[in-house]
Design a protein around this motif. Structure first.
Motif, PDB file in Angstrom:
ATOM      1  N   LEU A   1     -16.819 -34.743 -46.025  1.00 26.95           N
ATOM      2  CA  LEU A   1     -15.956 -33.741 -46.641  1.00 26.95           C
ATOM      3  C   LEU A   1     -16.436 -33.361 -48.036  1.00 26.95           C
ATOM      4  N   HIS A   2     -16.041 -32.170 -48.459  1.00 31.34           N
ATOM      5  CA  HIS A   2     -16.199 -31.749 -49.856  1.00 31.34           C
ATOM      6  C   HIS A   2     -15.144 -32.502 -50.676  1.00 31.34           C
ATOM      7  N   PRO A   3     -15.457 -32.900 -51.914  1.00 34.56           N
ATOM      8  CA  PRO A   3     -14.465 -33.625 -52.728  1.00 34.56           C
ATOM      9  C   PRO A   3     -13.138 -32.883 -52.877  1.00 34.56           C
ATOM     10  N   GLY A   4     -13.179 -31.552 -52.951  1.00 32.12           N
ATOM     11  CA  GLY A   4     -11.932 -30.795 -53.060  1.00 32.12           C
ATOM     12  C   GLY A   4     -11.072 -30.937 -51.830  1.00 32.12           C
ATOM     13  N   ALA A   5     -11.691 -30.923 -50.648  1.00 32.78           N
ATOM     14  CA  ALA A   5     -10.947 -31.122 -49.403  1.00 32.78           C
ATOM     15  C   ALA A   5     -10.433 -32.552 -49.315  1.00 32.78           C
ATOM     16  N   MET A   6     -11.247 -33.499 -49.742  1.00 33.91           N
ATOM     17  CA  MET A   6     -10.839 -34.902 -49.703  1.00 33.91           C
ATOM     18  C   MET A   6      -9.572 -35.111 -50.517  1.00 33.91           C
ATOM     19  N   ARG A   7      -9.478 -34.468 -51.664  1.00 32.42           N
ATOM     20  CA  ARG A   7      -8.283 -34.607 -52.504  1.00 32.42           C
ATOM     21  C   ARG A   7      -7.051 -34.079 -51.777  1.00 32.42           C
ATOM     22  N   TYR A   8      -7.201 -32.967 -51.058  1.00 31.10           N
ATOM     23  CA  TYR A   8      -6.065 -32.420 -50.315  1.00 31.10           C
ATOM     24  C   TYR A   8      -5.569 -33.418 -49.273  1.00 31.10           C
ATOM     25  N   PHE A   9      -6.475 -33.980 -48.483  1.00 28.26           N
ATOM     26  CA  PHE A   9      -6.056 -34.894 -47.418  1.00 28.26           C
ATOM     27  C   PHE A   9      -5.470 -36.185 -47.990  1.00 28.26           C
ATOM     28  N   GLU A  10      -5.996 -36.642 -49.113  1.00 28.91           N
ATOM     29  CA  GLU A  10      -5.415 -37.823 -49.763  1.00 28.91           C
ATOM     30  C   GLU A  10      -3.981 -37.544 -50.192  1.00 28.91           C
TER      31      GLU A  10
ATOM     32  N   GLU B   1      -1.961 -35.500 -48.862  1.00 28.98           N
ATOM     33  CA  GLU B   1      -1.128 -35.359 -47.666  1.00 28.98           C
ATOM     34  C   GLU B   1      -0.977 -36.671 -46.904  1.00 28.98           C
ATOM     35  N   GLY B   2      -1.653 -37.716 -47.367  1.00 30.14           N
ATOM     36  CA  GLY B   2      -1.567 -39.010 -46.699  1.00 30.14           C
ATOM     37  C   GLY B   2      -2.317 -39.062 -45.383  1.00 30.14           C
ATOM     38  N   ILE B   3      -3.323 -38.193 -45.223  1.00 30.63           N
ATOM     39  CA  ILE B   3      -4.118 -38.147 -43.992  1.00 30.63           C
ATOM     40  C   ILE B   3      -5.355 -39.019 -44.174  1.00 30.63           C
ATOM     41  N   GLU B   4      -5.552 -39.941 -43.254  1.00 29.46           N
ATOM     42  CA  GLU B   4      -6.699 -40.841 -43.343  1.00 29.46           C
ATOM     43  C   GLU B   4      -7.968 -40.132 -42.881  1.00 29.46           C
ATOM     44  N   VAL B   5      -9.006 -40.240 -43.690  1.00 28.39           N
ATOM     45  CA  VAL B   5     -10.311 -39.660 -43.372  1.00 28.39           C
ATOM     46  C   VAL B   5     -11.256 -40.801 -43.010  1.00 28.39           C
ATOM     47  N   PRO B   6     -11.966 -40.707 -41.884  1.00 28.67           N
ATOM     48  CA  PRO B   6     -12.908 -41.781 -41.529  1.00 28.67           C
ATOM     49  C   PRO B   6     -13.841 -42.094 -42.695  1.00 28.67           C
ATOM     50  N   GLU B   7     -14.124 -43.359 -42.882  1.00 30.06           N
ATOM     51  CA  GLU B   7     -14.903 -43.784 -44.048  1.00 30.06           C
ATOM     52  C   GLU B   7     -16.260 -43.097 -44.115  1.00 30.06           C
TER      53      GLU B   7
ATOM     54  N   LEU C   1      -5.560 -25.349 -35.903  1.00 36.31           N
ATOM     55  CA  LEU C   1      -5.923 -26.069 -37.124  1.00 36.31           C
ATOM     56  C   LEU C   1      -4.757 -26.949 -37.568  1.00 36.31           C
ATOM     57  N   ALA C   2      -5.051 -28.210 -37.881  1.00 30.65           N
ATOM     58  CA  ALA C   2      -4.022 -29.148 -38.337  1.00 30.65           C
ATOM     59  C   ALA C   2      -4.688 -30.220 -39.191  1.00 30.65           C
ATOM     60  N   PRO C   3      -3.983 -30.744 -40.202  1.00 32.40           N
ATOM     61  CA  PRO C   3      -4.585 -31.774 -41.058  1.00 32.40           C
ATOM     62  C   PRO C   3      -5.089 -32.984 -40.268  1.00 32.40           C
ATOM     63  N   GLU C   4      -4.360 -33.359 -39.214  1.00 32.03           N
ATOM     64  CA  GLU C   4      -4.731 -34.550 -38.443  1.00 32.03           C
ATOM     65  C   GLU C   4      -6.072 -34.386 -37.726  1.00 32.03           C
ATOM     66  N   ASN C   5      -6.512 -33.141 -37.531  1.00 31.44           N
ATOM     67  CA  ASN C   5      -7.786 -32.911 -36.843  1.00 31.44           C
ATOM     68  C   ASN C   5      -8.979 -33.447 -37.619  1.00 31.44           C
ATOM     69  N   ILE C   6      -8.786 -33.731 -38.909  1.00 35.57           N
ATOM     70  CA  ILE C   6      -9.917 -34.125 -39.745  1.00 35.57           C
ATOM     71  C   ILE C   6     -10.537 -35.438 -39.271  1.00 35.57           C
ATOM     72  N   GLU C   7      -9.813 -36.201 -38.467  1.00 36.49           N
ATOM     73  CA  GLU C   7     -10.388 -37.440 -37.934  1.00 36.49           C
ATOM     74  C   GLU C   7     -11.593 -37.160 -37.037  1.00 36.49           C
ATOM     75  N   HIS C   8     -11.746 -35.909 -36.591  1.00 36.98           N
ATOM     76  CA  HIS C   8     -12.870 -35.540 -35.730  1.00 36.98           C
ATOM     77  C   HIS C   8     -14.035 -34.940 -36.515  1.00 36.98           C
ATOM     78  N   ALA C   9     -13.994 -35.023 -37.838  1.00 36.06           N
ATOM     79  CA  ALA C   9     -15.058 -34.437 -38.671  1.00 36.06           C
ATOM     80  C   ALA C   9     -16.420 -35.003 -38.285  1.00 36.06           C
ATOM     81  N   LEU C  10     -17.433 -34.150 -38.384  1.00 36.72           N
ATOM     82  CA  LEU C  10     -18.795 -34.526 -37.991  1.00 36.72           C
ATOM     83  C   LEU C  10     -19.784 -34.430 -39.146  1.00 36.72           C
ATOM     84  N   CYS C  11     -19.280 -34.115 -40.343  1.00 34.40           N
ATOM     85  CA  CYS C  11     -20.092 -34.066 -41.556  1.00 34.40           C
ATOM     86  C   CYS C  11     -19.154 -34.411 -42.711  1.00 34.40           C
TER      87      CYS C  11
END
Length: 364
Positions: A341-350, A352-358, A329-339
């Motif tokens: 994100l929950h808003p709470g998770a989105m706030r965490y990645f923001e 951490e400066g991790i880009e989430v696919p649009e 598990l690593a924050p960078e793995n989120i680029e492979h998301a297939l559904c």
């Protein structure tokens, strides 16, 4: 001037003053009915202010459930021990959470349904099932109430048989006794799509069974099954157990097969089981894989989900203590998301400066 005249003038002046006073009273004094609103306004100022609805919403924010159910899989896979490690970690680190329990289930498809039905708050689930559940496709009649918070590791399609059966390609499954995984599992979703993509169906098998991982091991040992199907992390305990007493073979896929499969199903990616992972399997085996997600109910509180996401990513070693794959598990793995994100998770990645696919950002 006579006294009578003075008296008359005095009376006249008094009358004039009286008329003037009356006129001033009519023009300047407020009627009683007009005074009442001023009194009411003063009374309203003295009353306690009405409760603010927005304030109530803010007070409700940050709700932590007392108990959390984590849907995992069978005891012979990686989900259950990782889920157990997650539960212990979250109960220890999140104030107000009394208990977080890993529940044994049939696997990813069932896990997603459990969240949608309100019978679980969190789950580990395989990428293909998450994608389909999010879209309301294949085994799901409608979009499911799930959201992503983390991507953990890649599951691999491991089609395992005794080496003397000679199972080297998908076509070799014809006429064999094949277990397609537990009912309600993403293992069955995966193997069904792969066999259908290759022009086969369960009818082509000698017999199609739906067995949990541990039961597949027992059935192969007792010569009641020719082929078992696992969609799990490399090195899973149940295959290790089988390899300790049987010379096993794992079905390999060519690069061309993997490329064609990925074009049809974008959530399937090329992967490998390294040589030496299982006793007697010395060569690296190429096969299809898919990312595993941690998903939660969309209804969970944003602040709580933020804390869960943060705690999991800050304590990866604790997850690895359940199963080594939990350590992937690593924050960078989120680029492979297939559904999304929950808003709470989105706030965490923001943060951490991790880009989430649009297309994976929260929809609301």
């Amino acid at each position: 001037m006579t006294l009578r005249f003075r008296w008359l003038r005095f009376v006249t002046i008094l009358l004039a003053l009286g008329l003037l006073a009356a006129a001033c009273g009519e023009d300047g004094a407020a009627p009683e009915d007009d005074a009442a609103p001023e009194d009411d306004a003063a009374a309203e100022d003295d009353e306690p202010p009405a409760e603010d609805e927005e304030g109530d919403d803010e007070a409700a924010a940050g709700e932590v459930p007392e108990f959390v159910s984590i849907a995992t899989g069978g005891t012979g896979g990686a989900y259950y021990p990782i889920g157990g490690a997650m539960g212990s970690l979250l109960a220890r680190e999140i104030d107000g959470l009394s208990n977080a329990t890993a529940e044994t289930t049939g696997g990813s498809v069932e896990n997603i349904r459990l969240i949608h039905q309100g019978q679980a708050e969190m789950a580990l689930a395989q990428g293909d099932a998450v994608h389909q559940g999010c879209a309301g496709e294949v085994d799901f009649e409608e979009p499911q109430n799930i959201a992503t918070i983390a991507m953990v590791y890649v599951n691999l399609l491991q089609v395992v048989s005794p080496a003397d059966r000679g199972i080297e390609t998908i076509d070799d499954l014809a006429g064999q006794r094949v277990s397609v995984g537990d009912a309600g599992s993403a293992t069955e979703v995966f193997i069904r799509q792969v066999t259908e993509f290759n022009g086969m169906s369960y009818d082509d098998f000698g017999e199609a069974q739906r067995l949990p991982f541990a039961d597949q091991v027992t059935a192969i040992r007792n010569d009641q099954l020719d082929v078992g199907t696992w969609v799990v992390a490399p090195g899973v305990s149940s295959i290790q157990d089988l390899a300790s007493s049987e010379q096993i073979s794992i079905l390999a896929f060519s690069d061309e097969e993997l490329e064609a499969l990925g074009e049809e199903f974008p959530y399937y990616i090329p992967a490998e089981v390294e040589g030496g992972t299982y006793q007697g399997v010395d060569e690296t085996v190429t096969l299809p894989g898919t990312w595993n997600s941690i998903v939660v109910s969309q209804d969970l509180d944003e602040e709580f989900v933020y804390d869960v996401t943060r705690v999991l990513h800050e304590n990866v070693d604790a997850l690895a203590s359940g199963h080594p794959s939990g350590g992937d598990l690593a924050p960078e793995n989120i680029e492979h998301a297939l559904c999304p994100l929950h808003p709470g998770a989105m706030r965490y990645f923001e943060e951490e400066g991790i880009e989430v696919p649009e297309d994976m950002q929260p929809t609301s």
